[in-house]
Design a protein around this motif. Structure first.
Motif, PDB file in Angstrom:
ATOM      1  N   VAL A   8      13.632 -42.903  16.014  1.00  0.00           N
ATOM      2  CA  VAL A   8      13.893 -41.462  16.050  1.00  0.00           C
ATOM      3  C   VAL A   8      12.870 -40.846  16.995  1.00  0.00           C
ATOM      4  O   VAL A   8      11.706 -40.644  16.642  1.00  0.00           O
ATOM      5  CB  VAL A   8      13.808 -40.829  14.649  1.00  0.00           C
ATOM      6  N   SER A   9      13.301 -40.586  18.206  1.00  0.00           N
ATOM      7  CA  SER A   9      12.406 -40.066  19.236  1.00  0.00           C
ATOM      8  C   SER A   9      13.149 -39.038  20.079  1.00  0.00           C
ATOM      9  O   SER A   9      14.220 -39.351  20.631  1.00  0.00           O
ATOM     10  CB  SER A   9      11.904 -41.204  20.123  1.00  0.00           C
ATOM     11  N   PRO A  10      12.592 -37.828  20.159  1.00  0.00           N
ATOM     12  CA  PRO A  10      11.347 -37.364  19.547  1.00  0.00           C
ATOM     13  C   PRO A  10      11.480 -37.230  18.027  1.00  0.00           C
ATOM     14  O   PRO A  10      12.599 -37.189  17.502  1.00  0.00           O
ATOM     15  CB  PRO A  10      11.131 -35.994  20.207  1.00  0.00           C
ATOM     16  N   PRO A  11      10.357 -37.116  17.315  1.00  0.00           N
ATOM     17  CA  PRO A  11      10.398 -37.055  15.849  1.00  0.00           C
ATOM     18  C   PRO A  11      10.748 -35.659  15.337  1.00  0.00           C
ATOM     19  O   PRO A  11      10.016 -35.054  14.545  1.00  0.00           O
ATOM     20  CB  PRO A  11       8.982 -37.472  15.451  1.00  0.00           C
ATOM     21  N   VAL A  12      11.877 -35.169  15.788  1.00  0.00           N
ATOM     22  CA  VAL A  12      12.347 -33.825  15.442  1.00  0.00           C
ATOM     23  C   VAL A  12      13.811 -33.963  15.037  1.00  0.00           C
ATOM     24  O   VAL A  12      14.646 -34.394  15.833  1.00  0.00           O
ATOM     25  CB  VAL A  12      12.206 -32.842  16.625  1.00  0.00           C
ATOM     26  N   VAL A  13      14.132 -33.575  13.802  1.00  0.00           N
ATOM     27  CA  VAL A  13      15.423 -33.872  13.195  1.00  0.00           C
ATOM     28  C   VAL A  13      16.145 -32.574  12.833  1.00  0.00           C
ATOM     29  O   VAL A  13      15.529 -31.641  12.295  1.00  0.00           O
ATOM     30  CB  VAL A  13      15.225 -34.729  11.922  1.00  0.00           C
ATOM     31  N   LEU A  14      17.441 -32.527  13.111  1.00  0.00           N
ATOM     32  CA  LEU A  14      18.267 -31.406  12.648  1.00  0.00           C
ATOM     33  C   LEU A  14      18.616 -31.613  11.183  1.00  0.00           C
ATOM     34  O   LEU A  14      19.149 -32.651  10.800  1.00  0.00           O
ATOM     35  CB  LEU A  14      19.550 -31.302  13.464  1.00  0.00           C
ATOM     36  N   ARG A  31      21.853 -33.102  22.575  1.00  0.00           N
ATOM     37  CA  ARG A  31      21.702 -32.900  24.018  1.00  0.00           C
ATOM     38  C   ARG A  31      20.459 -32.081  24.333  1.00  0.00           C
ATOM     39  O   ARG A  31      19.856 -32.248  25.402  1.00  0.00           O
ATOM     40  CB  ARG A  31      22.939 -32.192  24.594  1.00  0.00           C
ATOM     41  N   LEU A  32      20.064 -31.212  23.410  1.00  0.00           N
ATOM     42  CA  LEU A  32      18.915 -30.335  23.645  1.00  0.00           C
ATOM     43  C   LEU A  32      17.644 -30.864  22.994  1.00  0.00           C
ATOM     44  O   LEU A  32      16.701 -30.102  22.774  1.00  0.00           O
ATOM     45  CB  LEU A  32      19.232 -28.923  23.142  1.00  0.00           C
ATOM     46  N   GLY A  33      17.603 -32.156  22.699  1.00  0.00           N
ATOM     47  CA  GLY A  33      16.321 -32.767  22.363  1.00  0.00           C
ATOM     48  C   GLY A  33      16.119 -33.272  20.965  1.00  0.00           C
ATOM     49  O   GLY A  33      15.059 -33.857  20.677  1.00  0.00           O
ATOM     50  N   ALA A  34      17.034 -33.078  20.038  1.00  0.00           N
ATOM     51  CA  ALA A  34      16.847 -33.595  18.687  1.00  0.00           C
ATOM     52  C   ALA A  34      16.865 -35.122  18.711  1.00  0.00           C
ATOM     53  O   ALA A  34      17.740 -35.733  19.328  1.00  0.00           O
ATOM     54  CB  ALA A  34      17.935 -33.070  17.754  1.00  0.00           C
ATOM     55  N   GLY A  35      15.908 -35.740  18.013  1.00  0.00           N
ATOM     56  CA  GLY A  35      15.873 -37.188  17.939  1.00  0.00           C
ATOM     57  C   GLY A  35      16.881 -37.755  16.967  1.00  0.00           C
ATOM     58  O   GLY A  35      17.259 -38.923  17.058  1.00  0.00           O
ATOM     59  N   LEU A  36      17.328 -36.917  16.029  1.00  0.00           N
ATOM     60  CA  LEU A  36      18.313 -37.319  15.027  1.00  0.00           C
ATOM     61  C   LEU A  36      18.948 -36.063  14.469  1.00  0.00           C
ATOM     62  O   LEU A  36      18.284 -35.023  14.340  1.00  0.00           O
ATOM     63  CB  LEU A  36      17.644 -38.103  13.890  1.00  0.00           C
ATOM     64  N   THR A  37      20.232 -36.136  14.148  1.00  0.00           N
ATOM     65  CA  THR A  37      20.911 -35.037  13.461  1.00  0.00           C
ATOM     66  C   THR A  37      21.562 -35.598  12.208  1.00  0.00           C
ATOM     67  O   THR A  37      22.021 -36.739  12.202  1.00  0.00           O
ATOM     68  CB  THR A  37      21.974 -34.373  14.349  1.00  0.00           C
ATOM     69  N   VAL A  38      21.601 -34.795  11.153  1.00  0.00           N
ATOM     70  CA  VAL A  38      22.190 -35.220   9.886  1.00  0.00           C
ATOM     71  C   VAL A  38      23.402 -34.343   9.603  1.00  0.00           C
ATOM     72  O   VAL A  38      23.347 -33.118   9.742  1.00  0.00           O
ATOM     73  CB  VAL A  38      21.183 -35.125   8.726  1.00  0.00           C
ATOM     74  N   SER A  39      24.479 -34.967   9.178  1.00  0.00           N
ATOM     75  CA  SER A  39      25.743 -34.258   9.004  1.00  0.00           C
ATOM     76  C   SER A  39      25.701 -33.289   7.832  1.00  0.00           C
ATOM     77  O   SER A  39      24.822 -33.355   6.962  1.00  0.00           O
ATOM     78  CB  SER A  39      26.875 -35.262   8.763  1.00  0.00           C
ATOM     79  N   GLU A  40      26.683 -32.422   7.810  1.00  0.00           N
ATOM     80  CA  GLU A  40      26.948 -31.654   6.599  1.00  0.00           C
ATOM     81  C   GLU A  40      27.210 -32.631   5.449  1.00  0.00           C
ATOM     82  O   GLU A  40      27.685 -33.748   5.655  1.00  0.00           O
ATOM     83  CB  GLU A  40      28.194 -30.788   6.776  1.00  0.00           C
ATOM     84  N   MET A  41      26.902 -32.180   4.218  1.00  0.00           N
ATOM     85  CA  MET A  41      27.079 -33.082   3.082  1.00  0.00           C
ATOM     86  C   MET A  41      28.555 -33.387   2.835  1.00  0.00           C
ATOM     87  O   MET A  41      29.417 -32.518   2.958  1.00  0.00           O
ATOM     88  CB  MET A  41      26.451 -32.477   1.826  1.00  0.00           C
ATOM     89  N   VAL A  42      28.809 -34.653   2.512  1.00  0.00           N
ATOM     90  CA  VAL A  42      30.147 -35.135   2.187  1.00  0.00           C
ATOM     91  C   VAL A  42      30.173 -35.470   0.701  1.00  0.00           C
ATOM     92  O   VAL A  42      29.348 -36.248   0.223  1.00  0.00           O
ATOM     93  CB  VAL A  42      30.508 -36.383   3.017  1.00  0.00           C
ATOM     94  N   SER A  43      31.096 -34.881  -0.031  1.00  0.00           N
ATOM     95  CA  SER A  43      31.179 -35.114  -1.471  1.00  0.00           C
ATOM     96  C   SER A  43      31.569 -36.557  -1.765  1.00  0.00           C
ATOM     97  O   SER A  43      32.374 -37.173  -1.055  1.00  0.00           O
ATOM     98  CB  SER A  43      32.198 -34.168  -2.107  1.00  0.00           C
TER      99      SER A  43
END
Length: 328
Positions: A8-14, A31-43
């Protein structure tokens, strides 16, 4: 920071945010620099899996790896099945929600309400970890309320169960999103475990991200509301963490191009009618930092076609092109 085999680089997560961190927004943030993004919750409730909302949340077409999908539920077997289903659909990381403070979620004994039952926490984590071959992460708060702050105990249960990273929002469920963030609690949790810890809560600038990382010892920061209307915060934080210097703010014309791309993806993903409706809240967030933007927001809320919204965006940011840069 690594989550299993994934760097996870950079160490900045959505952060996962219902109604916000959908596929178009996740792709923009990456695209704007997040190293990782996490989805909306799935039931984890199978009865909901055929709904249009869940089908869209399960759609990861075009997203870069690693894809992290958050699941929500209270039954260990159902959570394990939900994890397997999402891995089959492309998830490379499964995240478990034990931090949502919403009344609807906690009223069903899910989200942050699970923190009140450490035995059940352990059963859910062990079931999910045992069900999939991909890394499993966990998002929590510091406890249910100020009298029941058991974040350290839950973190240790998570580590023992095989959780490979832990995101901690530095408030209790009772605090919601108000009041000061307890970064000391995040620091104590980090010191209590050896797995990576991601600090979350009111991180809205590069300077604060640096201070939070230094104070807590966390391995990464997670940005939620700070990215609403300002997804370029990820590249700003990444630049500051690397150089110690502020990145020059984007120009209004550049922001207009990003907003246009975001809206276009919303229309394609949801269909124009739903996309226009969903875009309205984003346009409010995108414009709120600018002076004298009330008229734009009123017109954006009234626009009923994608073409009308895009024309408004073009005109708004072109008008601002020669004015002062976006305030921090």
């Amino acid at each position: 920071m690594h989550i299993g085999p994934h760097l996870v680089s950079p160490p900045v997560v959505l952060a996962p945010m219902a109604g916000v961190s959908d596929r178009p927004f996740r792709q923009l943030c990456r695209r704007l620099g997040a190293g990782l993004t996490v989805s909306e919750m799935v039931s984890a409730d199978r009865r909901l899996w055929d709904s249009r909302k869940t089908r869209l949340r399960l759609d990861h077409t075009g997203e870069p790896d690693p894809r992290s999908v958050q699941i929500l539920g209270t039954d260990p077997r159902a959570m394990a099945e939900a994890a397997r289903c999402n891995v089959e659909r492309g998830a490379r990381i499964i995240d478990i929600n034990m931090g949502c403070p919403a009344k609807k979620v906690c009223g069903a004994q899910a989200g942050a309400a699970l923190l009140r039952d450490e035995t059940l926490v352990g059963r859910i984590l062990e079931a999910v970890v045992g069900a999939v071959a991909v890394p499993v992460t966990l998002k929590i708060r510091t406890g249910w309320d100020l009298t029941r702050r058991n974040g350290i105990a839950v973190a240790r249960i998570a580590e023992q169960a095989g959780i490979q990273a832990l995101a901690v929002h530095g408030r209790t469920r009772a605090c919601g999103y108000s009041g000061p963030v307890d970064y000391a609690a995040i620091r104590a949790i980090k010191q209590a475990v050896t797995i990576p810890v991601i600090a979350n809560g009111d991180i809205d600038s590069p300077e604060r991200a640096r201070r939070v990382l230094d104070y807590t010892g966390a391995d990464a920061v997670m940005i939620g509301r700070g990215a609403q209307g300002r997804p370029w915060i990820f590249r700003e934080i990444a630049h500051f963490l690397t150089s110690g210097e502020r990145l020059a703010p984007p120009s209004p014309l550049q922001i207009g191009r990003w907003v246009t791309a975001h809206l276009t993806q919303l229309y394609e993903f949801y269909g124009e009618t739903a996309g226009v409706r969903i875009a309205r809240k984003h346009l409010i967030w995108y414009s709120q930092h600018w002076p004298e933007s009330a008229g734009f927001r009123a017109r954006a809320n009234a626009a009923e076609s994608g073409r009308a919204q895009l024309l408004l965006v073009r005109d708004f940011f072109e008008r601002l092109a020669n004015e002062e840069p976006l305030a921090a």
